[in-house]
Enzyme design. Sequence first.
Site, PDB file in Angstrom:
ATOM      1  N   ARG A   1       0.847  -1.188   0.000  1.00 48.35           N
ATOM      2  CA  ARG A   1       0.000   0.000   0.000  1.00 48.35           C
ATOM      3  C   ARG A   1       0.886   1.243   0.000  1.00 48.35           C
ATOM      4  NH1 ARG A   1      -1.862  -3.658   3.834  1.00 48.35           N
ATOM      5  NH2 ARG A   1      -3.936  -4.542   3.416  1.00 48.35           N
TER       6      ARG A   1
ATOM      7  N   LYS B   1      -1.985  -3.064   7.776  1.00 51.15           N
ATOM      8  CA  LYS B   1      -3.149  -2.695   8.586  1.00 51.15           C
ATOM      9  C   LYS B   1      -3.137  -3.465   9.896  1.00 51.15           C
ATOM     10  CE  LYS B   1      -6.369  -1.313   4.923  1.00 51.15           C
ATOM     11  NZ  LYS B   1      -7.688  -1.577   4.307  1.00 51.15           N
TER      12      LYS B   1
ATOM     13  N   HIS C   1      -2.929   2.718  -5.743  1.00 50.01           N
ATOM     14  CA  HIS C   1      -3.594   1.434  -5.528  1.00 50.01           C
ATOM     15  C   HIS C   1      -3.803   0.675  -6.834  1.00 50.01           C
ATOM     16  CE1 HIS C   1      -4.914  -0.366  -1.800  1.00 50.01           C
ATOM     17  NE2 HIS C   1      -5.903  -0.975  -2.432  1.00 50.01           N
TER      18      HIS C   1
ATOM     19  N   ARG D   1      -1.005  -1.577  -7.178  1.00 50.82           N
ATOM     20  CA  ARG D   1      -1.193  -2.724  -6.274  1.00 50.82           C
ATOM     21  C   ARG D   1      -2.127  -3.746  -6.928  1.00 50.82           C
ATOM     22  NH1 ARG D   1      -1.243  -4.383  -0.720  1.00 50.82           N
ATOM     23  NH2 ARG D   1      -3.295  -4.974   0.083  1.00 50.82           N
TER      24      ARG D   1
ATOM     25  N   HIS E   1      -3.765  -9.425   2.995  1.00 50.19           N
ATOM     26  CA  HIS E   1      -5.206  -9.548   3.213  1.00 50.19           C
ATOM     27  C   HIS E   1      -5.473 -10.557   4.336  1.00 50.19           C
ATOM     28  CE1 HIS E   1      -6.210  -8.212  -1.182  1.00 50.19           C
ATOM     29  NE2 HIS E   1      -6.003  -7.194  -0.379  1.00 50.19           N
TER      30      HIS E   1
ATOM     31  N   TYR F   1      -9.562 -10.690  -7.566  1.00 47.24           N
ATOM     32  CA  TYR F   1      -8.659 -10.706  -8.722  1.00 47.24           C
ATOM     33  C   TYR F   1      -8.930 -11.891  -9.644  1.00 47.24           C
ATOM     34  CZ  TYR F   1      -6.329  -7.110  -6.062  1.00 47.24           C
ATOM     35  OH  TYR F   1      -6.077  -5.959  -5.363  1.00 47.24           O
TER      36      TYR F   1
END
Length: 297
Positions: free
Chosen positions: A147, A171, A243, A246, A269, A278
């Site tokens: 990110r 995160k 992004h 990414r 994730h 994806y």
Amino acid sequence: MDEHLDSFIVYLTMNRGLSKNTIESYSRDISSLAAFLDKRGISDPAAVSEPDIAAFFDHLRKKKLSPRSVARNIVSLKQFFRFLLTENVITEDPLRNTVSPKPAKTLPHTLSLDEVERLLREPEKGNSNEALRDRAMLEVLYATGVRVSELISLELNRINLDHGYVITLGKGSKERIVPIGDAAIRKVRDYLSDSRPKLLRGRNSEYLFVTSRTASKMSRQRFWRMIKDYALSAGIHSHITPHVLRHSFATHLLERGADLRAIQAMLGHSDISTTQIYTYVEKERLKRIHEKSHPRA
């Protein structure tokens, strides 16, 4: 309301391990509600009713906020009022019957391989210390899929060029190791040996990518402007943000047979369902190829 918001932010910071950007989003959403309620003469959270909340969400929709933004506001406010309930500030949750809408599934926008190559080459048209840094940043972004907040905050001691990996803090302050390819390694070595010392001008910094003005990390806003400027000068007119690179990283890996679990780990994730989007991108690509190429399509 402000004092309760301050207490909530302290709670999130100390107990939830959320990222700074997530906490800022919570704060903005709750401040927006507080301003709306203030115009209705309501300052006590205990006085907030379900009709008040419904009126606030109608207000957001009239402002043309996207369904995704409205859904984020619902999450923020639900967390806030649950916190107030546990703290005995309120006795009833005004969002107890508010249902968070499921956001529509939108396929992530990606760049083609040719567009990625043109974007990565664009900084080399310049011959400055900043251009060398920018090329290295773009290479690392595409090579790792991190990110933008992780890229600009990457510390010097968290990249291992000899063994080819970066350690990034994602995160929820979750640490992960992501491989970095030869092309990115070469550009980072060039930047470290030539450009970075000149940008620092004898100053010290813990960050890998620095600016000459502050000898510290680049802001997210500046990096966004930088990538848009390079895309425009490279003749890439489609929508582009950090992004998007990414998304392109993940999609191009999947196209070449990478395992979905491996992509999940590299992207950081927590849920595989987030990564599965994806697969839909790849299915749509194959469908377009079939429609274009098959004689009976």
